[in-house]
Design an enzyme around this catalytic site. Structure first.
Site, PDB file in Angstrom:
ATOM      1  N   ASP A 144       0.821  -1.221   0.000  1.00  0.00           N
ATOM      2  CA  ASP A 144       0.000   0.000   0.000  1.00  0.00           C
ATOM      3  C   ASP A 144       0.846   1.259   0.000  1.00  0.00           C
ATOM      4  O   ASP A 144       0.300   2.357  -0.068  1.00  0.00           O
ATOM      5  CB  ASP A 144      -0.928   0.011   1.224  1.00  0.00           C
ATOM      6  CG  ASP A 144      -1.987  -1.063   1.118  1.00  0.00           C
ATOM      7  OD1 ASP A 144      -2.657  -1.331   2.108  1.00  0.00           O
ATOM      8  OD2 ASP A 144      -2.112  -1.658   0.023  1.00  0.00           O
ATOM      9  N   ARG A 190     -11.777   7.237  -0.572  1.00  0.00           N
ATOM     10  CA  ARG A 190     -12.066   5.964   0.105  1.00  0.00           C
ATOM     11  C   ARG A 190     -11.125   5.766   1.298  1.00  0.00           C
ATOM     12  O   ARG A 190     -11.458   5.092   2.251  1.00  0.00           O
ATOM     13  CB  ARG A 190     -11.853   4.796  -0.872  1.00  0.00           C
ATOM     14  CG  ARG A 190     -12.775   4.842  -2.056  1.00  0.00           C
ATOM     15  CD  ARG A 190     -12.676   3.584  -2.845  1.00  0.00           C
ATOM     16  NE  ARG A 190     -12.741   2.439  -1.946  1.00  0.00           N
ATOM     17  CZ  ARG A 190     -12.602   1.185  -2.361  1.00  0.00           C
ATOM     18  NH1 ARG A 190     -12.366   0.943  -3.625  1.00  0.00           N
ATOM     19  NH2 ARG A 190     -12.683   0.186  -1.530  1.00  0.00           N
TER      20      ARG A 190
HETATM   21  C1  EPZ Z   1      -5.802  -6.091   2.562  1.00  0.00           C
HETATM   22  O1  EPZ Z   1      -6.454  -6.572   1.407  1.00  0.00           O
HETATM   23  C2  EPZ Z   1      -5.933  -4.572   2.543  1.00  0.00           C
HETATM   24  N1  EPZ Z   1      -7.358  -4.218   2.606  1.00  0.00           N
HETATM   25  C3  EPZ Z   1      -5.288  -4.020   1.270  1.00  0.00           C
HETATM   26  O2  EPZ Z   1      -5.353  -2.600   1.355  1.00  0.00           O
HETATM   27  C4  EPZ Z   1      -3.822  -4.438   1.255  1.00  0.00           C
HETATM   28  O3  EPZ Z   1      -3.228  -3.983   0.058  1.00  0.00           O
HETATM   29  C5  EPZ Z   1      -3.722  -5.972   1.337  1.00  0.00           C
HETATM   30  O4  EPZ Z   1      -4.397  -6.436   2.520  1.00  0.00           O
HETATM   31  C6  EPZ Z   1      -2.274  -6.457   1.402  1.00  0.00           C
HETATM   32  O5  EPZ Z   1      -1.629  -5.876   2.482  1.00  0.00           O
HETATM   33  C7  EPZ Z   1      -7.981  -4.214   3.808  1.00  0.00           C
HETATM   34  O6  EPZ Z   1      -7.398  -4.531   4.835  1.00  0.00           O
HETATM   35  C8  EPZ Z   1      -9.414  -3.791   3.814  1.00  0.00           C
HETATM   36  P1  EPZ Z   1      -4.803 -10.150   0.998  1.00  0.00           P
HETATM   37  P2  EPZ Z   1      -6.785  -8.160   1.263  1.00  0.00           P
HETATM   38  O7  EPZ Z   1      -5.922 -11.122   1.163  1.00  0.00           O
HETATM   39  O8  EPZ Z   1      -7.020  -8.767   2.578  1.00  0.00           O
HETATM   40  C9  EPZ Z   1      -3.983 -13.219  -2.486  1.00  0.00           C
HETATM   41  C10 EPZ Z   1      -5.721  -0.437   0.589  1.00  0.00           C
HETATM   42  O9  EPZ Z   1      -5.074   0.194  -0.247  1.00  0.00           O
HETATM   43  N2  EPZ Z   1      -5.143 -13.972  -1.988  1.00  0.00           N
HETATM   44  O10 EPZ Z   1      -3.820 -10.004   2.107  1.00  0.00           O
HETATM   45  O11 EPZ Z   1      -7.829  -8.291   0.208  1.00  0.00           O
HETATM   46  C11 EPZ Z   1      -4.379 -11.866  -3.070  1.00  0.00           C
HETATM   47  O12 EPZ Z   1      -4.767 -12.005  -4.424  1.00  0.00           O
HETATM   48  C12 EPZ Z   1      -6.073  -1.884   0.329  1.00  0.00           C
HETATM   49  O13 EPZ Z   1      -6.092   0.015   1.702  1.00  0.00           O
HETATM   50  C13 EPZ Z   1      -5.479 -15.170  -2.619  1.00  0.00           C
HETATM   51  O14 EPZ Z   1      -4.830 -15.584  -3.590  1.00  0.00           O
HETATM   52  O15 EPZ Z   1      -5.415  -8.703   0.686  1.00  0.00           O
HETATM   53  C14 EPZ Z   1      -3.092 -11.089  -2.933  1.00  0.00           C
HETATM   54  O16 EPZ Z   1      -2.228 -11.424  -4.004  1.00  0.00           O
HETATM   55  C15 EPZ Z   1      -5.725  -2.290  -1.076  1.00  0.00           C
HETATM   56  N3  EPZ Z   1      -6.562 -15.877  -2.162  1.00  0.00           N
HETATM   57  C16 EPZ Z   1      -2.471 -11.642  -1.643  1.00  0.00           C
HETATM   58  O17 EPZ Z   1      -3.129 -12.897  -1.394  1.00  0.00           O
HETATM   59  C17 EPZ Z   1      -7.300 -15.450  -1.085  1.00  0.00           C
HETATM   60  O18 EPZ Z   1      -8.255 -16.149  -0.699  1.00  0.00           O
HETATM   61  C18 EPZ Z   1      -2.690 -10.760  -0.431  1.00  0.00           C
HETATM   62  O19 EPZ Z   1      -4.075 -10.463  -0.378  1.00  0.00           O
HETATM   63  C19 EPZ Z   1      -6.935 -14.229  -0.459  1.00  0.00           C
HETATM   64  C20 EPZ Z   1      -5.854 -13.518  -0.921  1.00  0.00           C
END
Ligand code: EPZ
Length: 418
Positions: A303, A395
């Site tokens: 982020d 947002r």
């Molecule tokens: C959280 O998103 C944050 N959002 C994101 O912030 C942040 O960028 C992200 O974590 C990584 O730090 C909130 O907390 C609301 P992940 P999240 O699940 O939980 C893959 C912002 O700018 N994955 O940790 O959705 C995914 O594709 C936002 O404030 C799977 O493959 O992220 C990614 O490559 C943007 N399968 C990686 O894991 C799953 O079931 C990390 O995603 C889940 C995730």
């Protein structure tokens, strides 16, 4: 749609305040679904995503009031277990109601979040883990239908350290029968903040902030009063604002322990960073080229990648920014190029050759952190920059143009622009 107009060149000098963390407030608000007692929450930021979450909770039966920055939230009974597409499509983090709903009322109907500008954003890890706890999950017509009797404690291993996946399962496990362990859990500070709120409500969570979290289920959660942590990404964004404008900013509520990787990189890039109790001070100097690779916490936060790229655009050398978390998080590159940045993409690497100056131009925001990157570039570019579609920015940043103009930026919001 509003736009933000910036005249670049002013060094930012003074004190700027960080609001409550968006990515802690969203799961903590979702967690209020777990209890029938009233919760008192302080430091909830005024953001679009918070407003969307409150609307979603109210549809489910939450009574929410706010007085002078203090939120009271109570979900005496769950009136609806549905998170409909019209709300989820505006905010993926709505998925955070899934775990609490299944735990509280044994069912949930949540629209599949779908992808977004930065990637496909799958949530399979959330669903597989809930099935391990005894939930039956079906996906039909774009909706997740989850049903469960009482959830059972389980040993869960996440293939990837998913932030909201860890949060969803931690919340679900608080009311499950028996003990749940989450292995390869995400370690972000927002997870620790959620665990602290839940433990204040009587949950029994240990290990939050590490990759192994243990949750002993309890019969019910009770009332609590809790202040949400400050937003470390907003703080990091302001740190880069000081560095990129060669300013001198005191960032109130910036916490060094949440930003170690960002502080390290900014010092290597030539900024002076001093750490004091509940504040950080950043003085900009020469901007040296440094390489950055995004990683799960405590690595360099994805982020903060777009914001760091804006700074590297005016460095004195060549830097490589590597994005390892999301597959499409370089939307800001084309817009930075319009401002004169020299950036070449090679897969998930961006090779940035620093230039003497950026020039102001009309640019388009595409996602939350890309918008922040364009604002930072506009603060240092020569001439006028217009950032369009700043609903993306709203947002995750509270009143950013007011906060920046208070420390010397020439920045204004134009309402209802094309
Ligand atoms: C959280 O998103 C944050 N959002 C994101 O912030 C942040 O960028 C992200 O974590 C990584 O730090 C909130 O907390 C609301 P992940 P999240 O699940 O939980 C893959 C912002 O700018 N994955 O940790 O959705 C995914 O594709 C936002 O404030 C799977 O493959 O992220 C990614 O490559 C943007 N399968 C990686 O894991 C799953 O079931 C990390 O995603 C889940 C995730």
């Amino acid at each position: 749609m509003d736009k933000i107009v910036i005249q670049g060149g002013a060094p930012l000098i003074g004190e700027i305040e960080v609001s409550g963390a968006k990515n802690a407030a969203l799961p903590i608000l979702a967690a209020t679904l777990l209890s029938s007692e009233p919760q008192t929450l302080l430091g909830i930021p005024k953001l679009m995503d918070v407003a969307t979450t409150k609307k979603l909770l109210q549809r489910m039966g939450a009574e929410i009031s706010e007085q002078e920055g203090v939120h009271s939230v109570q979900v005496k009974t769950i009136k609806s277990c549905e998170a409909p597409y019209d709300l989820v499509k505006t905010m993926r983090a709505s998925i955070l109601v899934l775990g609490p709903l299944v735990a509280r009322c044994g069912e949930a109907h949540v629209s599949l979040p779908g992808g977004c500008a930065i990637g496909a954003r799958p949530i399979q890890l959330h669903l597989t883990a809930l099935e391990k706890m005894g939930a039956e999950i079906k996906i039909e017509h774009g909706m997740i239908h989850a049903k469960a009797g009482k959830l059972k404690g389980a040993k869960i291993y996440f293939d990837l350290p998913t932030v909201t996946g860890t949060e969803n399962l931690m919340m679900a496990a608080t009311l499950a029968e028996g003990t749940t362990t989450l292995e390869n859990a995400a370690c972000e500070p927002e997870i620790t903040d959620l665990a602290q709120f839940l433990n204040a409500c009587g949950a029994r969570i240990e290990g939050a902030g590490t990759d192994r979290i243990t949750i002993q289920g309890v019969a019910a959660l009770k009332r609590a009063s809790y202040r949400v942590m400050p937003d470390r990404i907003e703080a990091g964004t302001f740190m880069i604002a000081a560095a990129i404008t060669k300013g001198d900013l005191v960032i109130r509520h910036g916490r060094a322990e949440h930003l170690a990787s960002v502080i390290e990189k900014l010092r290597a890039a030539g900024a002076t960073v001093t750490e004091e109790k509940d504040l950080l001070r950043v003085k900009g100097g020469a901007v040296h080229a440094v390489d950055v690779k995004t990683l799960p916490y405590p690595g360099f936060p994805t982020d903060m990648q777009a914001q760091m790229m804006a700074l590297m655009s005016i460095s004195d050398g060549l830097s490589v920014v590597t994005e390892t978390i999301f597959e499409n998080r370089f939307n800001h590159v084309a817009e930075l190029r319009r401002m004169g940045a020299e950036i070449r993409l090679e897969g998930n690497h961006a090779v940035i050759k620093g230039v003497q100056k950026l020039s102001g131009a009309p640019v388009m925001a595409s996602d939350l952190r890309a918008s922040a990157s364009l604002i930072l570039a506009g603060l240092v570019a020569q001439g006028e920059t217009e950032v369009l579609r700043i609903y993306h920015l709203d947002r995750g940043y509270e009143r950013i143009e007011e906060k920046l103009s208070k420390v010397g930026a020439s920045i204004r919001r134009v309402k209802g622009a094309a």
